[in-house]
Motif scaffolding. Structure first.
Motif, short mmCIF file in Angstrom:
data_model
loop_
_atom_site.label_atom_id
_atom_site.label_comp_id
_atom_site.label_asym_id
_atom_site.label_seq_id
_atom_site.Cartn_x
_atom_site.Cartn_y
_atom_site.Cartn_z
N CYS A 4 -2.31 -8.48 3.71
CA CYS A 4 -2.89 -7.19 3.30
C CYS A 4 -2.39 -6.12 4.25
N ASP A 47 0.86 -1.19 0.00
CA ASP A 47 0.00 0.00 0.00
C ASP A 47 0.89 1.23 0.00
N TRP A 64 -14.49 -1.51 2.61
CA TRP A 64 -14.34 -0.05 2.58
C TRP A 64 -15.39 0.54 3.52
N SER A 111 -2.96 -1.72 5.08
CA SER A 111 -3.65 -0.47 4.76
C SER A 111 -2.92 0.67 5.43
N GLN A 137 -9.16 -2.45 7.08
CA GLN A 137 -9.15 -0.98 7.06
C GLN A 137 -9.40 -0.52 8.49
N ASN A 197 -5.35 4.81 4.05
CA ASN A 197 -6.61 5.16 4.70
C ASN A 197 -6.54 5.09 6.22
N SER A 198 -5.36 4.86 6.77
CA SER A 198 -5.24 4.77 8.22
C SER A 198 -4.99 6.15 8.82
#
Length: 498
Positions: free
Chosen positions: A335, A289, A419, A337, A380, A340-341
């Motif tokens: 994965c 990411d 999301w 993230s 997320q 968006n963190s």
């Protein structure tokens, strides 16, 4: 009015002009302003000045795109915003809300899903691409038309990847074609281009118009020029097959791409086409990411290096330096993230079934959450909660500070997309098996069996729509409709409308 009469404000033993007193009061928070309002009439007028409360409202992140003239009482506006946020939080925690399934039977089997601000795009094995706008309650999804060539009479190729941002939708197909649609105009693609081989990865800029695709040993970046005509901006040749591809957000000038190809991470810029950000032979990258300044990726190490288990590496994109090595787990990181963190935070999912939250200023994880029976496949987080999806089809919502699970939801097939924003959540369970047994190509039946199809869920936790919407339509009987069937009566409880 009374306020206009006050030019001098009594400040203990001196009188201050109103503007100067206001400047002093602007350093106070909500509680202090409340206390000051109780001192005297003149202080009350001052402590409830619209400028102060408008500024407090903006500082707390509410109503950012408004001007001071939009509301007559900013103190009340701030109070309402905070109350709404509290209600939303409670609704999230207790799973109070409406849930809808975004289904499209003719699409056969779901191949890929992506979403941006509540608009969902889905690609299917029938070759069709659909959009849903979950911000409105009538989910009638337009089909985005493919651009048919002269000899395209046969079955359409499967969709491999879909991506969406605030202005564009993109789909890549099995045969190497890429179509780009504008969300502003019509359903015909505004641009289409072709790779010779199957596409391995697709990336779309979070804002603006830039699309990157990887196929074979080539990464192509397409974007419109000054006059709006799409063209190939860059083509990069690299040595290995790309597994992950991201466009760096907020870049001025030509687009910058980060590509992970087996055990090498490339930083692809126009002025420095083959720049390698990270490479350790025999240690493949397992997830990636990218934020505006950093790239985070998982690295799988092998058994002979027992002192260095699997890790998440954080690199600075400007200096190309490795800033942090985090985590040491036996499972692969599946994965991550970062973009968006919250600031200085990052959340990861792992094959060892754990969700880990890292503070980028420290190396060890802040919390490790265990709930999935198979590996974690999507994560997320925001400032108080984490949503994770697993290979077994479970979606879990966690309270981050308490480290506890709030609720979970299960569906068949692995969760490949998660999301959320403050009031809605979108999850997608996508089948790994795109051609299930018993559903042959020669079937006249256009639909696949429901259990093979995969599913998209849209949850809405917001306050305004819940009164009616959280009740299933079949249960909203008022008993005075002439038409309809007797099933209404058995299901409508409580009998509040009789």
């Amino acid at each position: 009015s009374f306020q206009n009469e006050i030019n001098e404000i009594p400040f203990f033993d001196i009188q201050l002009p109103y503007e100067l007193a206001l400047k002093i009061f602007q350093y106070l928070g909500k509680t202090e302003l409340g206390r000051c309002a109780q001192v005297s009439r003149t202080w009350k007028v001052l402590a409830e000045d619209e400028v102060l409360w408008y500024r407090l409202c903006q500082q707390e992140g509410y109503l950012l795109d408004t001007s001071i003239s939009d509301y007559s009482c900013w103190k009340l506006a701030l109070k309402n915003c905070r109350a709404r946020e509290r209600t939303l939080k409670t609704n999230w925690k207790n799973r109070i809300g409406a849930v809808s399934q975004l289904q499209y039977e003719q699409g056969k089997i779901l191949c890929d899903v992506h979403s941006c601000d509540g608009v969902v795009i889905a690609g299917y094995t029938s070759g069709e691409v659909r959009l849903w706008d979950t911000r409105t309650w009538d989910y009638t999804a337009p089909i985005l038309e493919p651009m048919h060539g002269p000899g395209d009479a046969g079955p359409q190729p499967h969709v491999s990847f879909v991506k969406i941002n605030s202005s564009l939708a993109v789909a890549a197909y099995e045969d190497g074609t890429v179509s780009v649609w504008s969300l502003m105009f019509g359903r015909e693609p505004i641009h289409r281009y072709q790779h010779n081989q199957k596409i391995q990865a697709l990336a779309l800029g979070s804002e603006g118009a830039a699309v990157a695709t990887a196929s074979g040993f080539e990464v192509k970046v397409e974007s419109p020029n000054d006059r709006g005509f799409w063209q190939t901006t860059e083509t990069f040749e690299i040595q290995k097959l790309v597994n992950f591809l991201n466009l760096v957000p907020d870049v001025t000038g030509s687009p910058v791409t980060v590509a992970a190809a087996e055990d090498i991470v490339y930083l692809l810029k126009a002025e420095d086409p083959g720049k390698i950000l990270h490479s350790v032979y025999g240690q493949p990258v397992t997830c990636l990411d990218v934020s505006a300044r950093e790239a985070a990726f998982g690295v799988k190490t092998f058994g002979w290096l027992l002192n260095e288990p699997n890790q998440i590496l954080l690199y600075n994109l400007e200096t190309s330096q490795c800033l942090k090595k985090m985590g040491n787990s036996i499972g692969d990181f599946t994965c991550v993230s970062l973009r968006n963190s919250p600031p200085n935070m990052l959340v990861t999912g792992n094959k060892d079934r754990r969700v880990r939250v890292f503070d980028l200023r420290r190396s060890e994880s802040l919390c490790s959450l265990y709930a999935h029976q198979l590996g974690v496949s999507a994560v997320q987080m925001d400032d108080w909660k984490i949503v994770s999806g697993g290979e077994e089809g479970l979606v879990c919502v966690w309270d981050q500070r308490m480290g506890t699970k709030l609720w979970e939801m299960h569906a068949r097939h692995p969760v490949r997309h998660v999301w959320f924003n403050s009031h809605s959540l979108i999850t997608a369970n996508i089948p790994d098996e795109k051609t299930p047994r018993g559903a042959s190509i020669m079937d006249d039946d256009l639909t696949a069996h429901r259990k093979h199809r995969g599913i998209i869920y849209a949850y809405e936790f917001s306050v305004d729509q819940l009164a009616v919407e959280s009740v299933l339509p079949i249960c909203r009987s008022s008993y005075d409709e002439v038409t309809g069937y007797n099933y209404n009566i058995g299901l409508a409880v409580p009998y509040d409308n009789i």
